[in-house]
Design a protein around this motif. Structure first.
Motif, PDB file in Angstrom:
ATOM      1  N   LEU A   1     -12.709 -18.265  -9.412  1.00 38.04           N
ATOM      2  CA  LEU A   1     -13.498 -18.710 -10.243  1.00 38.04           C
ATOM      3  C   LEU A   1     -13.889 -17.137 -10.974  1.00 38.04           C
ATOM      4  N   ALA A   2     -14.370 -16.263 -10.112  1.00 43.44           N
ATOM      5  CA  ALA A   2     -14.713 -14.862 -10.322  1.00 43.44           C
ATOM      6  C   ALA A   2     -13.292 -14.037 -11.047  1.00 43.44           C
TER       7      ALA A   2
ATOM      8  N   LEU B   1     -20.100 -12.317  -9.130  1.00 47.20           N
ATOM      9  CA  LEU B   1     -20.010 -13.553  -8.669  1.00 47.20           C
ATOM     10  C   LEU B   1     -19.314 -13.327  -7.043  1.00 47.20           C
TER      11      LEU B   1
ATOM     12  N   PHE C   1     -12.435 -20.880  -3.833  1.00 43.66           N
ATOM     13  CA  PHE C   1     -12.562 -21.342  -5.271  1.00 43.66           C
ATOM     14  C   PHE C   1     -13.610 -20.667  -6.222  1.00 43.66           C
ATOM     15  N   VAL C   2     -14.532 -20.175  -5.396  1.00 48.28           N
ATOM     16  CA  VAL C   2     -15.845 -19.279  -5.976  1.00 48.28           C
ATOM     17  C   VAL C   2     -15.127 -18.053  -6.417  1.00 48.28           C
TER      18      VAL C   2
ATOM     19  N   ALA D   1      -7.528 -22.239  -8.890  1.00 46.87           N
ATOM     20  CA  ALA D   1      -8.910 -22.712  -8.706  1.00 46.87           C
ATOM     21  C   ALA D   1      -8.779 -24.266  -8.541  1.00 46.87           C
TER      22      ALA D   1
ATOM     23  N   SER E   1     -21.200 -14.596  -3.698  1.00 49.94           N
ATOM     24  CA  SER E   1     -20.521 -15.639  -2.739  1.00 49.94           C
ATOM     25  C   SER E   1     -20.318 -14.855  -1.538  1.00 49.94           C
TER      26      SER E   1
ATOM     27  N   VAL F   1     -14.082 -23.765  -0.621  1.00 43.78           N
ATOM     28  CA  VAL F   1     -15.301 -23.453  -1.586  1.00 43.78           C
ATOM     29  C   VAL F   1     -15.347 -22.004  -1.760  1.00 43.78           C
ATOM     30  N   MET F   2     -15.264 -21.395  -0.839  1.00 44.14           N
ATOM     31  CA  MET F   2     -15.275 -19.571  -0.886  1.00 44.14           C
ATOM     32  C   MET F   2     -13.996 -19.313  -1.933  1.00 44.14           C
TER      33      MET F   2
END
Length: 272
Positions: free
Chosen positions: A252-253, A30, A248-249, A218, A34, A245-246
């Motif tokens: 998330l990873a 991920l 967040f991703v 997150a 990203s 957004v970056m």
């Protein structure tokens, strides 16, 4: 391959473990996806929406569109990561005089992307990639790359937390961005953000209580992206949601992967 190979830590809350165990092997993937995908809209903008004003601009557009797609797919991963690192380094150099904060045209966002690309340069394609080669090398380097990305992420956010905790930043955001979200009382949530960005990032860098910190951050990034920055559009140049957004991703990873092999969670043998 898993970003967390060998010697998993025992879950502190066992019934939560099934929620992330199946996703854990995809944590590094991920991050790689990203790091590549974030370039694609910029390539499209340069090539097809009038963003390129010179042959160099068109060349960078091709690199960002094609290179970003190849990196996301895991094809020619390290060479593409190196080329994109040079692209980002040039942007950092050009904007260095503008300071740190990305909202003022500074280098904060591109410094973050630079670190994620460094992680990909270290880790290579990983297991889940179309262009997977040098498997034994990747198997050794992915845990190091994952740890690098986690620590780099935390250290990038830490100065913002320090400013909020020790230099009246909490009061500033209570009267600004927190107020925009409608969360009440604003000062309470401002201090929650301040402590998360300072003390939480210290824990994240150490790999201690990794998943709870990643989960909380997150949520913060999702709120910032949706409620504060999305009305400004997508691109960072208009103070849009791109950076959040970056963040967040990648967060998330980390939520998927936990502390990883090189973390205090793993050293202690217990994790959420």
């Amino acid at each position: 391959m898993s970003s967390i190979p060998a010697g998993k830590a025992a879950p502190i809350i066992p019934f939560v473990a099934p929620l992330y165990r199946s996703l854990e092997p995809y944590a590094y993937t991920l991050i790689r996806i990203s790091a590549g995908a974030i370039f694609i809209p910029h390539g499209v903008q340069k090539l097809f929406l009038g963003g390129a004003a010179s042959p160099l601009g068109y060349g960078l557009g091709v690199l960002e569109l094609v290179g970003g797609a190849l990196l996301a797919l895991g094809i020619l991963t390290r060479p593409i990561a190196l080329l994109l690192l040079l692209d980002v380094a040039a942007i950092i150099f050009a904007n260095f005089s503008k300071g740190w904060l990305w909202t003022r045209g500074g280098v904060q966002y591109h410094t973050f992307i630079f670190g994620m690309l460094l992680a990909v340069l270290i880790g290579g394609a990983g297991r889940y990639a179309l262009g997977r080669k040098l498997e034994s090398l990747n198997d050794r380097m992915v845990p190091i790359a994952y740890a690098f990305a986690r620590v780099y992420y935390a250290l990038l956010i830490l100065p913002s937390g320090y400013e909020k905790v020790f230099h009246d930043g909490a009061a500033r955001i209570a009267a600004g961005n927190v107020l925009k979200t409608g969360l009440q009382p604003p000062l309470f949530w401002a201090w929650a953000v301040a402590y998360l960005e300072f003390y939480g990032m210290i824990l994240l860098a150490l790999g201690l209580l990794t998943r709870p910190v990643a989960f909380a951050f997150a949520i913060e990034m999702a709120v910032i992206a949706l409620m504060i920055q999305m009305p400004n559009g997508y691109f960072w140049t208009s103070r849009g949601a791109e950076f959040a957004v970056m963040l967040f991703v990648v967060c998330l990873a980390v939520l998927f992967g936990g502390g990883g092999r090189y973390s205090l969670d793993r050293k202690l043998g217990r994790e959420f």
